[in-house]
Scaffold this motif. Structure first.
Motif, PDB file in Angstrom:
ATOM      1  N   GLY A  76      61.999  36.414  36.556  1.00 31.93           N
ATOM      2  CA  GLY A  76      61.058  37.518  36.492  1.00 31.93           C
ATOM      3  C   GLY A  76      60.499  37.773  37.885  1.00 31.93           C
ATOM      4  O   GLY A  76      61.155  37.495  38.890  1.00 31.93           O
ATOM      5  N   ASP A  77      59.284  38.261  37.962  1.00 32.32           N
ATOM      6  CA  ASP A  77      58.677  38.586  39.254  1.00 32.32           C
ATOM      7  C   ASP A  77      57.882  37.383  39.754  1.00 32.32           C
ATOM      8  O   ASP A  77      56.689  37.224  39.474  1.00 32.32           O
ATOM      9  N   TRP A  78      58.555  36.527  40.512  1.00 33.56           N
ATOM     10  CA  TRP A  78      57.941  35.297  41.013  1.00 33.56           C
ATOM     11  C   TRP A  78      56.730  35.599  41.905  1.00 33.56           C
ATOM     12  O   TRP A  78      55.715  34.900  41.860  1.00 33.56           O
ATOM     13  N   ARG A  83      61.133  41.096  26.659  1.00 34.04           N
ATOM     14  CA  ARG A  83      61.884  40.993  27.908  1.00 34.04           C
ATOM     15  C   ARG A  83      63.329  40.540  27.656  1.00 34.04           C
ATOM     16  O   ARG A  83      64.019  40.100  28.586  1.00 34.04           O
ATOM     17  N   GLU A  95      55.011  35.279  37.818  1.00 33.71           N
ATOM     18  CA  GLU A  95      55.849  34.969  36.657  1.00 33.71           C
ATOM     19  C   GLU A  95      56.658  33.710  36.938  1.00 33.71           C
ATOM     20  O   GLU A  95      57.111  33.477  38.064  1.00 33.71           O
ATOM     21  N   GLU A 136      66.133  42.135  29.817  1.00 30.51           N
ATOM     22  CA  GLU A 136      66.043  41.628  31.184  1.00 30.51           C
ATOM     23  C   GLU A 136      66.560  40.195  31.265  1.00 30.51           C
ATOM     24  O   GLU A 136      67.246  39.821  32.234  1.00 30.51           O
ATOM     25  N   PHE A 137      66.244  39.407  30.242  1.00 30.01           N
ATOM     26  CA  PHE A 137      66.721  38.026  30.231  1.00 30.01           C
ATOM     27  C   PHE A 137      68.251  37.984  30.215  1.00 30.01           C
ATOM     28  O   PHE A 137      68.865  37.205  30.962  1.00 30.01           O
ATOM     29  N   SER A 184      69.585  38.692  33.495  1.00 28.28           N
ATOM     30  CA  SER A 184      69.345  37.584  34.420  1.00 28.28           C
ATOM     31  C   SER A 184      70.395  36.489  34.256  1.00 28.28           C
ATOM     32  O   SER A 184      70.811  35.865  35.246  1.00 28.28           O
ATOM     33  N   ILE A 214      61.225  34.016  32.076  1.00 37.03           N
ATOM     34  CA  ILE A 214      61.047  35.062  31.060  1.00 37.03           C
ATOM     35  C   ILE A 214      61.702  34.706  29.738  1.00 37.03           C
ATOM     36  O   ILE A 214      61.719  35.518  28.822  1.00 37.03           O
ATOM     37  N   GLY A 220      58.717  30.351  31.007  1.00 36.71           N
ATOM     38  CA  GLY A 220      57.703  31.365  31.262  1.00 36.71           C
ATOM     39  C   GLY A 220      56.324  30.940  30.781  1.00 36.71           C
ATOM     40  O   GLY A 220      56.132  29.856  30.227  1.00 36.71           O
TER      41      GLY A 220
END
Length: 262
Positions: free
Chosen positions: A64-66, A79, A70, A82-83, A86, A73, A107
């Motif tokens: 995610g947005d480290w 999410r 985050e 997005e996962f 990733s 995720i 997460g």
């Protein structure tokens, strides 16, 4: 005999990231791990591995947005798409770097959020990750992390992690046993290693409580290394610690093991 991988995210910060591979190899490491490879082309990292005779032991899937805090995720409702992307990204890197272990971070869960809902999402996402990774012979690992270092992290205990892996039921889903995190949350490491070794896919170490070299603090690492050997663990042990001063100067604890490996 234990085999150690230098964690290039925490160690060798005296050097730029791409120069850390050479520094680790010069100190006798045969493998490396790090948190994330995604700031660099996989080919550039592969060149460092091959050029210095190093094995890539482990890295993490995108979290995610480290930068905004985050820390994974995999358990976050909403999410899921997005996962999955990733995991595709991470597996592309594993194919090029050659590592067989991929860490997927759970997460954070905020106060008032449904733990049951997070767990349901986590199970589904882990099942997807394990199934997708299986075609490439990759083992997905999940790590219980203490909430002193990462406040609100969803997964904290070894028994919970083992239960989640059992519930998913994928043969290539295992637990990343970080001795530092386990000591802070639970202690009793030797008993847990004996109990859970069949379900452990990767091990990491650091001194407790300061997370420095594993030669000072609460844990008797020579005893634990002997136990890990006795239990038949043949994977890499990741050195995920922050050196007290210069990385190379703090490797006195490692030299006896390198001499045995010579």
């Amino acid at each position: 005999m234990p085999r150690f991988a230098a964690n290039l995210t925490m160690m060798y910060n005296e050097h730029g990231f791409l120069e850390r591979f050479a520094a680790a190899a010069q100190d006798g490491f045969k493998a490396v791990e790090f948190l994330f490879p995604y700031d660099f082309p996989a080919a550039a990292l592969k060149d460092r591995l091959v050029g210095h005779g190093l094995t890539q032991a482990l890295f993490n899937a995108p979290p995610g947005d480290w930068a905004v805090g985050e820390r994974g995720i995999a358990s976050l409702p909403g999410r899921e798409d997005e996962f999955r992307r990733s995991i595709d990204t991470a597996l592309d890197y594993t194919r090029q770097l050659g590592n067989r272990k991929l860490h997927v971070m759970a997460g954070l869960i905020a106060a008032g959020q449904s733990r049951e809902q997070h767990r349901e999402v986590y199970l589904r996402n882990l099942a997807y990750a394990a199934q997708t990774a299986q075609a490439d012979g990759i083992t997905v690992v999940i790590e219980p992390i203490n909430t002193r270092d990462i406040l609100g992290f969803f997964l904290n205990r070894q028994d919970d992690a083992q239960a989640i892996c059992a519930e998913v039921g994928a043969p290539n889903l295992k637990v990343q046993f970080d001795c530092y995190h386990c000591q802070i949350v639970e202690g009793d490491l030797a008993v847990k290693l004996k109990r859970d070794m069949a379900g452990i896919g990767h091990i990491q170490i650091a001194g407790v409580p300061e997370r420095h070299e594993p030669d000072l603090g609460e844990l008797n690492y020579p005893y634990l290394f002997d136990l890990i050997d006795t239990l038949g663990y043949d994977g890499w042990i990741g050195c995920e610690y922050r050196p007290r001063a210069g990385t190379s100067a703090g490797l006195g604890w490692l030299k006896p093991y390198l001499q045995q490996d010579a």
